[in-house]
Scaffold this motif. Structure first.
Motif, PDB file in Angstrom:
ATOM      1  N   HIS A 213       1.207 -44.340  -4.482  1.00 34.14           N
ATOM      2  CA  HIS A 213       0.804 -45.146  -5.635  1.00 34.14           C
ATOM      3  C   HIS A 213      -0.240 -46.200  -5.267  1.00 34.14           C
ATOM      4  CE1 HIS A 213       1.208 -46.561  -9.719  1.00 34.14           C
ATOM      5  NE2 HIS A 213       1.457 -47.789  -9.325  1.00 34.14           N
ATOM      6  N   PHE A 214      -0.385 -46.522  -3.997  1.00 37.58           N
ATOM      7  CA  PHE A 214      -1.411 -47.472  -3.563  1.00 37.58           C
ATOM      8  C   PHE A 214      -2.796 -46.999  -3.995  1.00 37.58           C
ATOM      9  CE2 PHE A 214      -4.675 -48.543  -0.386  1.00 37.58           C
ATOM     10  CZ  PHE A 214      -4.668 -49.924  -0.475  1.00 37.58           C
ATOM     11  N   ASN A 215      -3.025 -45.686  -4.001  1.00 39.97           N
ATOM     12  CA  ASN A 215      -4.320 -45.149  -4.410  1.00 39.97           C
ATOM     13  C   ASN A 215      -4.602 -45.418  -5.884  1.00 39.97           C
ATOM     14  OD1 ASN A 215      -4.881 -44.076  -1.862  1.00 39.97           O
ATOM     15  ND2 ASN A 215      -3.798 -42.174  -2.311  1.00 39.97           N
ATOM     16  N   ILE A 216      -3.561 -45.720  -6.646  1.00 37.11           N
ATOM     17  CA  ILE A 216      -3.724 -46.019  -8.067  1.00 37.11           C
ATOM     18  C   ILE A 216      -3.789 -47.518  -8.299  1.00 37.11           C
ATOM     19  CG2 ILE A 216      -2.746 -45.680 -10.377  1.00 37.11           C
ATOM     20  CD1 ILE A 216      -3.596 -43.103  -8.859  1.00 37.11           C
ATOM     21  N   SER A 217      -2.878 -48.262  -7.666  1.00 37.84           N
ATOM     22  CA  SER A 217      -2.765 -49.703  -7.935  1.00 37.84           C
ATOM     23  C   SER A 217      -3.609 -50.578  -7.016  1.00 37.84           C
ATOM     24  CB  SER A 217      -1.296 -50.132  -7.809  1.00 37.84           C
ATOM     25  OG  SER A 217      -0.888 -50.125  -6.441  1.00 37.84           O
ATOM     26  N   GLY A 218      -3.820 -50.124  -5.786  1.00 39.19           N
ATOM     27  CA  GLY A 218      -4.530 -50.937  -4.812  1.00 39.19           C
ATOM     28  C   GLY A 218      -3.697 -52.059  -4.228  1.00 39.19           C
ATOM     29  N   LYS A 219      -2.404 -52.089  -4.546  1.00 34.94           N
ATOM     30  CA  LYS A 219      -1.526 -53.150  -4.060  1.00 34.94           C
ATOM     31  C   LYS A 219      -0.867 -52.737  -2.743  1.00 34.94           C
ATOM     32  CE  LYS A 219      -0.404 -54.709  -8.749  1.00 34.94           C
ATOM     33  NZ  LYS A 219       0.698 -54.919  -9.731  1.00 34.94           N
ATOM     34  N   PRO A 220      -0.916 -53.602  -1.722  1.00 34.50           N
ATOM     35  CA  PRO A 220      -0.329 -53.249  -0.424  1.00 34.50           C
ATOM     36  C   PRO A 220       1.139 -52.836  -0.511  1.00 34.50           C
ATOM     37  CG  PRO A 220      -1.677 -55.216  -0.215  1.00 34.50           C
ATOM     38  CD  PRO A 220      -1.592 -54.906  -1.685  1.00 34.50           C
ATOM     39  N   GLU A 221       1.898 -53.460  -1.429  1.00 32.11           N
ATOM     40  CA  GLU A 221       3.325 -53.129  -1.521  1.00 32.11           C
ATOM     41  C   GLU A 221       3.569 -51.721  -2.076  1.00 32.11           C
ATOM     42  OE1 GLU A 221       2.421 -55.820  -5.188  1.00 32.11           O
ATOM     43  OE2 GLU A 221       1.737 -55.554  -3.114  1.00 32.11           O
ATOM     44  N   ASP A 222       2.501 -51.068  -2.573  1.00 28.02           N
ATOM     45  CA  ASP A 222       2.659 -49.727  -3.132  1.00 28.02           C
ATOM     46  C   ASP A 222       2.289 -48.622  -2.153  1.00 28.02           C
ATOM     47  OD1 ASP A 222       3.609 -50.569  -5.589  1.00 28.02           O
ATOM     48  OD2 ASP A 222       1.606 -50.755  -6.456  1.00 28.02           O
ATOM     49  N   VAL A 223       1.919 -48.986  -0.933  1.00 32.42           N
ATOM     50  CA  VAL A 223       1.585 -47.964   0.061  1.00 32.42           C
ATOM     51  C   VAL A 223       2.806 -47.080   0.309  1.00 32.42           C
ATOM     52  CG1 VAL A 223       0.951 -47.526   2.466  1.00 32.42           C
ATOM     53  CG2 VAL A 223      -0.182 -49.363   1.198  1.00 32.42           C
ATOM     54  N   GLY A 224       2.616 -45.789   0.166  1.00 35.14           N
ATOM     55  CA  GLY A 224       3.685 -44.842   0.456  1.00 35.14           C
ATOM     56  C   GLY A 224       4.725 -44.674  -0.623  1.00 35.14           C
ATOM     57  N   LYS A 225       4.518 -45.279  -1.779  1.00 36.22           N
ATOM     58  CA  LYS A 225       5.494 -45.140  -2.856  1.00 36.22           C
ATOM     59  C   LYS A 225       5.193 -43.905  -3.701  1.00 36.22           C
ATOM     60  CE  LYS A 225       7.077 -49.899  -3.530  1.00 36.22           C
ATOM     61  NZ  LYS A 225       7.210 -51.013  -4.498  1.00 36.22           N
ATOM     62  N   PHE A 226       6.254 -43.131  -3.959  1.00 35.47           N
ATOM     63  CA  PHE A 226       6.144 -41.949  -4.793  1.00 35.47           C
ATOM     64  C   PHE A 226       7.272 -41.945  -5.816  1.00 35.47           C
ATOM     65  CE2 PHE A 226       4.102 -40.851  -0.807  1.00 35.47           C
ATOM     66  CZ  PHE A 226       2.936 -40.235  -1.230  1.00 35.47           C
ATOM     67  N   ARG A 227       7.049 -41.210  -6.889  1.00 32.54           N
ATOM     68  CA  ARG A 227       8.064 -41.089  -7.932  1.00 32.54           C
ATOM     69  C   ARG A 227       9.277 -40.328  -7.407  1.00 32.54           C
ATOM     70  NH1 ARG A 227       6.875 -37.140 -12.947  1.00 32.54           N
ATOM     71  NH2 ARG A 227       7.420 -35.646 -11.312  1.00 32.54           N
ATOM     72  N   THR A 228      10.462 -40.818  -7.730  1.00 32.47           N
ATOM     73  CA  THR A 228      11.685 -40.116  -7.347  1.00 32.47           C
ATOM     74  C   THR A 228      11.693 -38.736  -7.988  1.00 32.47           C
ATOM     75  OG1 THR A 228      12.916 -42.199  -7.270  1.00 32.47           O
ATOM     76  CG2 THR A 228      14.203 -40.167  -7.371  1.00 32.47           C
ATOM     77  N   PRO A 229      11.763 -37.673  -7.196  1.00 30.63           N
ATOM     78  CA  PRO A 229      11.748 -36.331  -7.791  1.00 30.63           C
ATOM     79  C   PRO A 229      13.064 -35.994  -8.479  1.00 30.63           C
ATOM     80  CG  PRO A 229      12.121 -36.191  -5.431  1.00 30.63           C
ATOM     81  CD  PRO A 229      11.837 -37.638  -5.733  1.00 30.63           C
ATOM     82  N   SER A 230      12.987 -35.071  -9.415  1.00 33.42           N
ATOM     83  CA  SER A 230      14.196 -34.557 -10.048  1.00 33.42           C
ATOM     84  C   SER A 230      14.934 -33.648  -9.073  1.00 33.42           C
ATOM     85  CB  SER A 230      13.830 -33.759 -11.301  1.00 33.42           C
ATOM     86  OG  SER A 230      14.962 -33.093 -11.821  1.00 33.42           O
ATOM     87  N   LEU A 231      16.259 -33.681  -9.130  1.00 29.77           N
ATOM     88  CA  LEU A 231      17.067 -32.774  -8.308  1.00 29.77           C
ATOM     89  C   LEU A 231      17.485 -31.522  -9.079  1.00 29.77           C
ATOM     90  CD1 LEU A 231      19.423 -35.232  -6.369  1.00 29.77           C
ATOM     91  CD2 LEU A 231      17.155 -34.370  -5.754  1.00 29.77           C
ATOM     92  N   ARG A 232      17.016 -31.407 -10.311  1.00 32.08           N
ATOM     93  CA  ARG A 232      17.373 -30.245 -11.114  1.00 32.08           C
ATOM     94  C   ARG A 232      16.835 -28.957 -10.492  1.00 32.08           C
ATOM     95  NH1 ARG A 232      21.376 -30.217 -14.824  1.00 32.08           N
ATOM     96  NH2 ARG A 232      21.448 -32.173 -15.981  1.00 32.08           N
ATOM     97  N   TYR A 233      17.672 -27.907 -10.501  1.00 32.34           N
ATOM     98  CA  TYR A 233      17.312 -26.584  -9.982  1.00 32.34           C
ATOM     99  C   TYR A 233      16.880 -26.648  -8.518  1.00 32.34           C
ATOM    100  CZ  TYR A 233      17.118 -26.246 -15.038  1.00 32.34           C
ATOM    101  OH  TYR A 233      17.404 -26.347 -16.378  1.00 32.34           O
TER     102      TYR A 233
END
Length: 361
Positions: free
Chosen positions: A272-292
């Motif tokens: 998400h850092f590539n979207i926000s530019g905020k250092p605290e967002d480096v390496g953050k990704f959306r929690t994936p669904s565990l369905r299927y």
């Protein structure tokens, strides 16, 4: 529950009197499994009171059938790509829950990106889209792969020109919209409507939840085995999975750094850092669904993992926690793994119970 406890106490007395050896953890697990044969409001407390609980797949919403049919044709049309070689369906394949068999999907001319193709089942439930949460509506999402040079490598203008040149679309747009005006917003709306229409077959967990809601606990016991219910208990309590994997999607729809940024290494992805530019967002990704989950063959944003047991054990150790070295020590962008990940201890039997539960999703 009183009867369950009484049976357990009686079993303990039997063991003491007759000297029979019974593993205490097996008795605790048995009690945990029984605890889920009652209304959900009376289940054991979750790992975190702040976390949403697990939930079944909701009833489907009413959709526009004409838009769905138009969107389905567009979704499968390779003519929308820059070289007419790939369509949306090339990466989102129906036989693997509208994800991809490959960990990275090839776009035009076989070009590969860095992230694995997300599954489209239940896509209408997402409030944030893509691994890096760059978009929040399906209609806006459609343009992203169309124009990405590593995917369909086209332009909106060229796509509209192509659609307009096809007689079948002139008729289909007229049926769907009442006139023959072909615009990109209309095309995107139709594709989004088709994506919302993708069915989400009920899994054993959903049937279990329905039985619990109806207080048919005999049926609930038949649907999920004792081992699977033990796994549900571990998922909600000791293992803490429910902190991030909750609701019908089994995702909190939030962004977290689970330590898999590969910062400064091969496979680096700043999320998400590539979207926000905020250092605290480096390496953050959306929690994936565990369905299927058990019917897919690669996991995480980069598709590098293919062993569910290995993933469970990684999280049991508190997740991946890379340490800065050399020049990275003072690097303000060096990512920090979320504190939500804390070590927990599972026996081999508990590991198998947790995996058994995940397979019911």
């Amino acid at each position: 529950m009183v009867k369950t406890v009484s049976r357990s106490l009686a079993a303990c007395l039997f063991c003491v009197v007759w000297g029979v050896h019974v593993n205490a953890s097996e008795m605790v697990n048995s009690e945990a499994a029984e605890a889920y044969l009652q209304p959900q409001s009376q289940w054991p407390p979750k790992h975190s009171d702040a976390a949403e609980d697990v939930a079944p797949v909701p009833l489907p919403v009413k959709l526009d059938d004409y838009l769905v049919q138009l969107g389905k044709v567009l979704f499968h049309d390779k003519g929308l790509s820059g070289d007419s070689s790939v369509s949306c369906a090339s990466c989102h394949q129906a036989d693997i829950h509208f994800a991809d068999h490959s960990k990275l999907s090839p776009g035009v001319q076989g070009r590969l990106g860095k992230r694995t193709t997300p599954m489209l089942r239940l896509v209408g439930l997402w409030e944030i889209l893509f691994w890096d949460a760059r978009i929040d509506t399906l209609e806006a999402l459609i343009e992203q792969p169309l124009t990405d040079p590593l995917e369909m490598d086209n332009t909106v203008e060229a796509a509209v020109t192509y659609i307009t040149s096809q007689a079948k679309y002139v008729e289909a747009f007229t049926i769907a919209y009442g006139d023959d005006a072909i615009t990109w917003p209309r095309a995107a709306q139709a594709i989004a409507e088709f994506m919302r229409s993708i069915p989400s077959p009920e899994r054993p967990f959903d049937l279990f939840m329905q039985a619990v809601k109806m207080e048919d606990f005999t049926q609930a016991e038949d649907v999920l085995s004792k081992q699977e219910r033990e796994g549900l208990h571990l998922f909600r309590t000791k293992a803490g999975c429910v902190q991030c994997h909750s609701g019908a999607l089994f995702s909190d729809q939030r962004l977290h750094n689970t330590g898999l940024t590969y910062y400064g290494r091969r496979f680096e992805d700043l999320g998400h850092f590539n979207i926000s530019g905020k250092p605290e967002d480096v390496g953050k990704f959306r929690t994936p669904s565990l369905r299927y989950l058990s019917e897919r063959n690669h996991f995480m944003h980069n598709g590098l993992f293919d062993d569910l047991l290995g993933i469970v054990r990684m999280y049991a150790h508190g997740g991946s926690r890379p340490k800065p070295r050399g020049e990275q020590v003072n690097d303000p962008l060096f990512p920090k793994t979320t504190d939500l990940l804390q070590p927990f201890d599972l026996s081999k039997e508990e590991e198998q119970a947790l995996l058994a539960f995940l397979r019911t999703l």
